[in-house]
Structure formats: structure tokens, C-alpha cells
Design a protein around this motif. Structure first.
Motif, mmCIF file in Angstrom:
data_model
loop_
_atom_site.group_PDB
_atom_site.id
_atom_site.type_symbol
_atom_site.label_atom_id
_atom_site.label_comp_id
_atom_site.label_asym_id
_atom_site.label_seq_id
_atom_site.Cartn_x
_atom_site.Cartn_y
_atom_site.Cartn_z
ATOM 1 N N LYS A 181 6.348 10.710 50.987
ATOM 2 C CA LYS A 181 7.554 11.232 51.632
ATOM 3 C C LYS A 181 7.670 12.726 51.363
ATOM 4 O O LYS A 181 7.478 13.185 50.239
ATOM 5 C CB LYS A 181 8.789 10.489 51.120
ATOM 6 C CG LYS A 181 10.051 10.770 51.915
ATOM 7 C CD LYS A 181 11.123 9.727 51.595
ATOM 8 C CE LYS A 181 12.478 10.119 52.132
ATOM 9 N NZ LYS A 181 12.475 10.387 53.570
ATOM 10 N N TRP A 220 0.832 6.660 51.780
ATOM 11 C CA TRP A 220 1.985 7.341 52.362
ATOM 12 C C TRP A 220 2.703 8.149 51.297
ATOM 13 O O TRP A 220 2.676 7.824 50.112
ATOM 14 C CB TRP A 220 2.946 6.362 53.040
ATOM 15 C CG TRP A 220 3.629 5.368 52.134
ATOM 16 C CD1 TRP A 220 3.190 4.114 51.807
ATOM 17 C CD2 TRP A 220 4.886 5.527 51.457
ATOM 18 N NE1 TRP A 220 4.085 3.492 50.968
ATOM 19 C CE2 TRP A 220 5.135 4.333 50.733
ATOM 20 C CE3 TRP A 220 5.811 6.572 51.396
ATOM 21 C CZ2 TRP A 220 6.285 4.148 49.957
ATOM 22 C CZ3 TRP A 220 6.959 6.391 50.610
ATOM 23 C CH2 TRP A 220 7.184 5.197 49.912
ATOM 24 N N THR A 239 8.145 10.672 56.273
ATOM 25 C CA THR A 239 7.045 10.039 55.560
ATOM 26 C C THR A 239 5.751 10.342 56.306
ATOM 27 O O THR A 239 5.688 10.209 57.532
ATOM 28 C CB THR A 239 7.255 8.526 55.475
ATOM 29 O OG1 THR A 239 8.459 8.268 54.735
ATOM 30 C CG2 THR A 239 6.095 7.845 54.785
#
Length: 376
Positions: free
Chosen positions: A334, A332, A341
Motif C-alpha cells: 500500500k 502487494w 495498493t
């Protein structure tokens, strides 16, 4: 003894495009590095050392989401991907803090939430931030509890108006960056009320009507920002991940200690049914069931000399996406300080979700190897 299915015990480390992943399971590969202190911290923190693999930028651009078009007065929801009335789909959602103490159960209104964040607070307890698109007719939402720093960032990811009843000292400066309705200062107005069926602090609630009235009184913008483009990428049709590293995932545990929740996939409705505290997790509308579940692993520590957690929601890390009865290991990242995200597979492509509700578990990276994921 809990009944177990067939377990996958294939681990992953933090992955980006250049770090291939092999599957879902219990154990993470170990390549120790010392992490930096979270960049969002206004105070000195004690940072936990996270074991990861070095990350690189994804070389492949993620596929764009399905084009959002109005059809017969309806348009795709940013929260669920489903077609809903244009007026509701284009209105800013509300994000409401909720308690998960046993004394506060059940959570009212949570079955109507489109996205729910579950994250730990002090004392091994978890709290929720429930995000609502269609909330006008909900008469009781909560119980509503106080803010923590990281929840302000979660709310901003959805351009949501954030409702809470108080805050930690460390969260105060961060509330300046989000439109919020606070039950313990002037921004709260008459947005909250207390009931007699619960004891304080578990008896503070709000409603759709009260939220709308307070939003109007505070003069908050009611439509999405012109720059907002959504948070998830939804599949046009029913979706079962076909990635080479996807595995069956019919029962899984995020490894929270106090409420010990788990999810079970039901093939008949294509949803993940939620359990905690040894039984079904019921809101006032029955057992909670969602279409997608995400485990997002984060660096965390404590604010100096306190039990308050400081969670880094910016640096990126590993995770799992569960949808269509499958588990896909992801990384992940951001999108900017307040942007959404994004979740990427081993090829650097943004992971697709099935249309519907999503539950996101924020878990400390030191608990990565404790996740339990089982097939049929």
C-alpha cells in the motif's frame, strides 16, 4: 462433482524483489513468523498467525503508467483504462456498499460497476463495495448495507465518495477520514429509499440521481484530488502476461466458504465470468463478467470479544493477478496510509492489467493454500 481442469499446484510465499516466485497454485511455501497486531486497530484484537517469507523492498522501480492524454473530448479512465468522456473520467467516483445475502439478490447496478471489492464480514458472509464512474442514469443500486472499517480505506484508494447504510461500532472513527453518505445519520439525507419487493434490511437502495443530489447538498468535492494519479497500470493493447512465473488460469476459486464463488475465463470475450452459490452470479444486468481479477491476501483477526473482523490493509502480503487467461503471483504494497495498493511481480515490476473492469477478492492469509487455480 465439479468439473476440474488441469491444476497447477506450485506454491508461493509472500514475495518482494529478493524473494523469487515460481507459479500459481494451491500450496504456499511455509516459513512461519509471528505477525504483529494490525496497526489500524483502535481496540484490542486477536491476530491470526500468518505464515510468510521475510520481505524486502523491491529494488526495481515499477514502470510508470501510460501517459493520460485527452483526445477528442475523451481521456483514459482511472478505473478501467478505457477512453471515456472527460467530464466523467475526471469526476470522483462513488463507492457503494452492497449485500450478498441470498435474500438480497440480485445486486442492482453491479454490472455497471468498474471496480468491485469483495471482502468477508462476520458470520462467513461477504459484502461488496462497487465503485462507479458512470452512474448518473442508474435508477436502482444495491441493496445498500453497512460499513466495516477496512472498506473506508478501499474507498480512499480511489478518492471515492463512499455510500453506506450504517456502520459497525468499530468503523465510526474511520468514517471521519472519508467523504461518505450514510443512510442512518444526517449525511444520508434523501440518498436512499426502500422497496416493497424485499424485506428489511435487504430493501435499502440508492440511485445515481439521488447520489448526485446528496453529494451537492453535502458540498463534497466532485473532481479528483490534484494529487491523485490512479490506482492501476493498464496495458495499451490486449495483454497476455509473458512473465516466466505466469501460468494458464481458466477457472479459479478464492476459497470463501459461504457463497463459494469462482471465476471462469472465456476466450471469446477475454473476460472472467463469475459464479457463486452453485450457479451464475447475476446482477440485474445478467451474469457478472470482468476483465481482471485480483486475490489480495491479508492478515486478519477479530476485534476483542466480537465476531467483527479487523483486516489489515496496510502491511502488504501475497496475491494473484488474473488477466488475459493467465495467473501471475504477486506481492502487494500500500502506497501510504490512504494511497492505492500496488501489485508487483517477482522482478519487482508493477503488474499490468487489461483495460476494463476489475474484481478484487480480499482473503485471509490463512486461506492462501486453499485457493484453487486450474488451467485449460
Amino acid at each position: 462433482m465439479r468439473k476440474r481442469g488441469r491444476a497447477f499446484i506450485i506454491g508461493i510465499g509472500i514475495m518482494m524483489a529478493a524473494a523469487a516466485l515460481s507459479g500459481c497454485g494451491k500450496k504456499a511455501e511455509e516459513a512461519a513468523v509471528t505477525t504483529e497486531a494490525p496497526t489500524e486497530t483502535p481496540e484490542e484484537t486477536k491476530t491470526i498467525v500468518l505464515e510468510t517469507e521475510p520481505t524486502t523492498e523491491a529494488e526495481t522501480e515499477p514502470e510508470g503508467p501510460e501517459e493520460r492524454k485527452e483526445v477528442d473530448g475523451k481521456i483514459q479512465s482511472y478505473l478501467t483504462g478505457e477512453m471515456v468522456d472527460v467530464a466523467k473520467a475526471n469526476r470522483r467516483p462513488v463507492a457503494v456498499m452492497m449485500s450478498n445475502d441470498k435474500a438480497s439478490l440480485p445486486q442492482y447496478g453491479i454490472n455497471r460497476a468498474d471496480v468491485v471489492y469483495e471482502a468477508p464480514v462476520e458470520g462467513d458472509m461477504n459484502r461488496y463495495m462497487a465503485i462507479f464512474e458512470d452512474y448518473d442514469d442508474i435508477e436502482r443500486i444495491g441493496s445498500v448495507r453497512s460499513c466495516r472499517t477496512y472498506y473506508t480505506y478501499f474507498a480512499r484508494e480511489y478518492d471515492a465518495i463512499y455510500a453506506h447504510y450504517g456502520q459497525s461500532t468499530f468503523a465510526v472513527p474511520y468514517l471521519k477520514s472519508v467523504d461518505n453518505i450514510n443512510g442512518v445519520d444526517g449525511t444520508g439525507g434523501n440518498a436512499f429509499y426502500r422497496t416493497k419487493d424485499k424485506k428489511a434490511p435487504h430493501n435499502a437502495y440508492t440511485s445515481g440521481a439521488k447520489l448526485n443530489k446528496t453529494i451537492g447538498q453535502l458540498g463534497y468535492r466532485t473532481s479528483y484530488s490534484d494529487t491523485y494519479t490512479g490506482h492501476f497500470q493498464f496495458s495499451k493493447n490486449a495483454y497476455v502476461p509473458a512473465e516466466s512465473d505466469a501460468k494458464d488460469a481458466y477457472k479459479f476459486y478464492p476459497s470463501y466458504t459461504m457463497n463459494n464463488p469462482w471465476f471462469e475465463y472465456n476466450e471469446s470475450d477475454g473476460k472472467y465470468h463469475r459464479f457463486q452459490y452453485g450457479g451464475k452470479h447475476n446482477g440485474d444486468g445478467g451474469q457478472i463478467a470482468v476483465n481482471n481479477v485480483i486475490f489480495q491476501y491479508v492478515e486478519w483477526g477479530h476485534y476483542a470479544s466480537t465476531d467483527y473482523l479487523n483486516i489489515n490493509v496496510h502491511k502488504g502480503g501475497a496475491g494473484y493477478v488474473f488477466t488475459g487467461g493467465k495467473c501471475v503471483p504477486v506481492s502487494w504494497k500500500k502506497d501510504g496510509d490512504f494511497g492505492p495498493t500496488r501489485y508487483y511481480d517477482s522482478e519487482g515490476k508493477e503488474v499490468m492489467l487489461n483495460k476494463g473492469k476489475t474484481w478484487i477478492c480480499i482473503v485471509g492469509a490463512d486461506r492462501y493454500s486453499k485457493a484453487e487455480i486450474y488451467g485449460k
